[in-house]
Design an enzyme around this catalytic site. Sequence first.
Site, PDB file in Angstrom:
ATOM      1  N   TRP A   1      16.993   5.881 -20.867  1.00  0.00           N
ATOM      2  CA  TRP A   1      17.734   6.478 -19.487  1.00  0.00           C
ATOM      3  C   TRP A   1      19.510   6.000 -19.507  1.00  0.00           C
ATOM      4  O   TRP A   1      19.964   4.620 -19.190  1.00  0.00           O
ATOM      5  CB  TRP A   1      17.011   5.306 -18.521  1.00  0.00           C
ATOM      6  CG  TRP A   1      17.496   5.832 -17.343  1.00  0.00           C
ATOM      7  CD1 TRP A   1      16.419   6.353 -16.095  1.00  0.00           C
ATOM      8  CD2 TRP A   1      18.374   4.881 -16.245  1.00  0.00           C
ATOM      9  NE1 TRP A   1      17.257   6.009 -14.774  1.00  0.00           N
ATOM     10  CE2 TRP A   1      18.522   5.357 -15.244  1.00  0.00           C
ATOM     11  CE3 TRP A   1      19.521   4.244 -16.729  1.00  0.00           C
ATOM     12  CZ2 TRP A   1      19.466   4.654 -14.438  1.00  0.00           C
ATOM     13  CZ3 TRP A   1      20.186   3.169 -15.704  1.00  0.00           C
ATOM     14  CH2 TRP A   1      20.178   4.274 -14.729  1.00  0.00           C
TER      15      TRP A   1
ATOM     16  N   GLU B   1      12.789   9.042  -3.399  1.00  0.00           N
ATOM     17  CA  GLU B   1      12.273   8.405  -4.409  1.00  0.00           C
ATOM     18  C   GLU B   1      11.735   9.765  -5.915  1.00  0.00           C
ATOM     19  O   GLU B   1      11.633  10.203  -5.991  1.00  0.00           O
ATOM     20  CB  GLU B   1      12.293   7.241  -5.331  1.00  0.00           C
ATOM     21  CG  GLU B   1      10.722   6.780  -4.806  1.00  0.00           C
ATOM     22  CD  GLU B   1      10.874   5.682  -5.820  1.00  0.00           C
ATOM     23  OE1 GLU B   1      11.780   4.597  -6.155  1.00  0.00           O
ATOM     24  OE2 GLU B   1       9.943   4.415  -5.288  1.00  0.00           O
TER      25      GLU B   1
ATOM     26  N   GLU C   1       9.873   1.193   2.548  1.00  0.00           N
ATOM     27  CA  GLU C   1       8.716   1.056   1.423  1.00  0.00           C
ATOM     28  C   GLU C   1       8.198   2.936   1.254  1.00  0.00           C
ATOM     29  O   GLU C   1       8.790   3.752   0.805  1.00  0.00           O
ATOM     30  CB  GLU C   1       7.779   0.933   1.350  1.00  0.00           C
ATOM     31  CG  GLU C   1       7.283   0.726   0.418  1.00  0.00           C
ATOM     32  CD  GLU C   1       7.802   0.551  -1.324  1.00  0.00           C
ATOM     33  OE1 GLU C   1       8.957   0.391  -0.980  1.00  0.00           O
ATOM     34  OE2 GLU C   1       7.192   1.059  -2.344  1.00  0.00           O
TER      35      GLU C   1
ATOM     36  N   HIS D   1      21.220   2.341  17.156  1.00  0.00           N
ATOM     37  CA  HIS D   1      22.734   1.787  17.531  1.00  0.00           C
ATOM     38  C   HIS D   1      23.273   2.748  15.963  1.00  0.00           C
ATOM     39  O   HIS D   1      24.020   2.089  15.471  1.00  0.00           O
ATOM     40  CB  HIS D   1      22.463   0.689  16.758  1.00  0.00           C
ATOM     41  CG  HIS D   1      22.154  -0.544  17.370  1.00  0.00           C
ATOM     42  ND1 HIS D   1      22.651  -0.424  18.680  1.00  0.00           N
ATOM     43  CD2 HIS D   1      21.108  -0.791  18.207  1.00  0.00           C
ATOM     44  CE1 HIS D   1      22.878  -1.642  19.870  1.00  0.00           C
ATOM     45  NE2 HIS D   1      20.965  -1.929  19.654  1.00  0.00           N
TER      46      HIS D   1
ATOM     47  N   CYS E   1      14.900   2.502 -21.385  1.00  0.00           N
ATOM     48  CA  CYS E   1      15.296   2.982 -22.322  1.00  0.00           C
ATOM     49  C   CYS E   1      14.157   1.991 -22.873  1.00  0.00           C
ATOM     50  O   CYS E   1      14.263   0.750 -22.354  1.00  0.00           O
ATOM     51  CB  CYS E   1      16.540   2.210 -23.031  1.00  0.00           C
ATOM     52  SG  CYS E   1      17.768   3.137 -22.336  1.00  0.00           S
TER      53      CYS E   1
END
Length: 600
Positions: free
Chosen positions: A72, A480, A473, A496, A2
């Site tokens: 937000w 995203e 990353e 695994h 916000c």
Amino acid sequence: MCGIIGHTGQQATQQFLIEGLKRLEYRGYDSAGVAIQNGSIHLYKKKGNIAALEGYLPEKISGNCGIAHTRWATHGKPNNENAHPHMSYSKRLVMVHNGIIENYQMIKEDLMAKGITFSSDTDSEVLLNLIDWEFSLTHDLIKAIKNALTQVEGSYAIAIIKSDEPNTIYACRNGSPLILGEKDGEYFIASDALAINAFANQIYYPEDKDLAIVHASKGISFMDENGVPKKIESEELVQTNDHAQKKDFEDFMLKEIFEQPDSLRRSFIQPSASSDIDHLVEKVKACNRIIVLGCGTSWHAGLIGKYLIEKLARIPVEVEYASEFRYRHPVIQSSDLVLSISQSGETADTLAANRLARENNAMTLGICNVKRSTLTRETDYQLYLNAGAEIGVASTKAFTSQVSILTQLALFIAKERKEELSKNTMQALEALPAKIETVLKQSEAIKQLALKYALANHFLFIGRGVNYPVALEGALKLKEISYIHAEGYPGAEMKHGPIALIDYSFPTFAIVTDDENRSKMISNIKEIQARNGKVIALIQEGDNETAQVADEVISIPNTMDELIPILSTVPLQLFSYHAAKIRGCNVDQPRNLAKSVTVE
Ligand code: G6P
């Protein structure tokens, strides 16, 4: 999250509020609103980003005092009702809030029992109605604000205007960022300096629980939590006007990816700072352990820092999510260095974890991009990225600069023991910007690769050693901004679990560089292909063996092992960017995210 902005002064408010909101939009963009005092309060709010609000606003709202907000969502869905500013039940107060009121439910029930009604689902409206209730008892807004704030738990930065009090804004903070600024009789309140650095040349940094009263002709005054007037000295604010310019780029993210040769150069610690660095390095050498704290991309940079500091400087390093560290009762000793990494310097969890370290007498160091951010004011030592404003929500140039600073720190600590290596690595670091240029020239080829794979629903990223955090990353960046599910894994761990997911529709990015892990990574590629998985290998120039094995190849120039992460991250950023664009995503404002997470 916000962003809040307020203005009062001699000039019309609307232009300042809208420009300020645009500069704050990186903090949240699910709804926005403005309230302008003009005899009475004119309130406009709208679901969507600032452009949607602008389209909804009348062209000219007269008035020289107002507040605005870009949201937000925490409590309550993004819609018109939950958008800020909120108007209190009596309609005499209007408020914007950044933060979270944790005990809002209890207060709300109490107020409802008194007959007070609510028109949103937000915790913010509860705080506002509590202030209004206190005002109905005290008839004094300052007392009402103070009384209400003693009853709430959580964090807040608030700004309030009153329907029958022109020219005046009340503001207060606790745990959430808030600054004030002025220039030539115009006064501002904002979540950060970026919001006002085109209009103000003086800035004030209030402390938690200080109350600011901003008046169009009397200026800014402060009082402490006991209501005692307080003097806060202003500091000079360097004015810039280049914030919102994408230059020739389609998006801020792409601009910031392409800025990396320059931003990396600006991360090089200058010889003029050498006495400060020497002092810091001596202090760090005296520490028994380094605890690195961060969130998101900054945490990934910290993990690379661990590999480098342990390898080069031989000091034990632990890397922790700030959000976990702060609540898990960690053992912190006065011989520890707690190193907090944050692009913004405002991430709530990182700040709280850093405060915990200070309470336990650890030495603290902040690696930060935003000068005078809260983290830089709350650490013993600071190292700056100097990357310039990063607007794209997904961090790119800040990450490579964070890794650069951590690499330099490791080299400075190791200097005496590994003189030759330190010297060579520093020289190689200085050559990296030109090598990044070479990688950037492959953007079109990477786009072609993205065209081939952008419809995959899942992606695996693997790497070993220092390439493991790079894989994390790479996966974070892809998920995203393109919403493709992606996981980063250490190459060996793939067996695994994740290998069970592999089939023809589940591609893998394998980061294979010319180090002791190379042949093992090639084995991992084979294992994936044996299960019909396609592999895009990120390799160093001249690695024909891996090139022959992989289905697709992106190559980066050769450099020293320690510096590979800075180079290998760039093609992964470009791949994510192009995949997201191909999928029609808004790369600068990915859904549900915000650049600066100022709530827990
Ligand atoms: C958010 C941003 C990320 C960033 C993280 C930490 O999640 O979207 O890009 O890495 O916060 O932010 P900081 O400012 O502390 O580095």
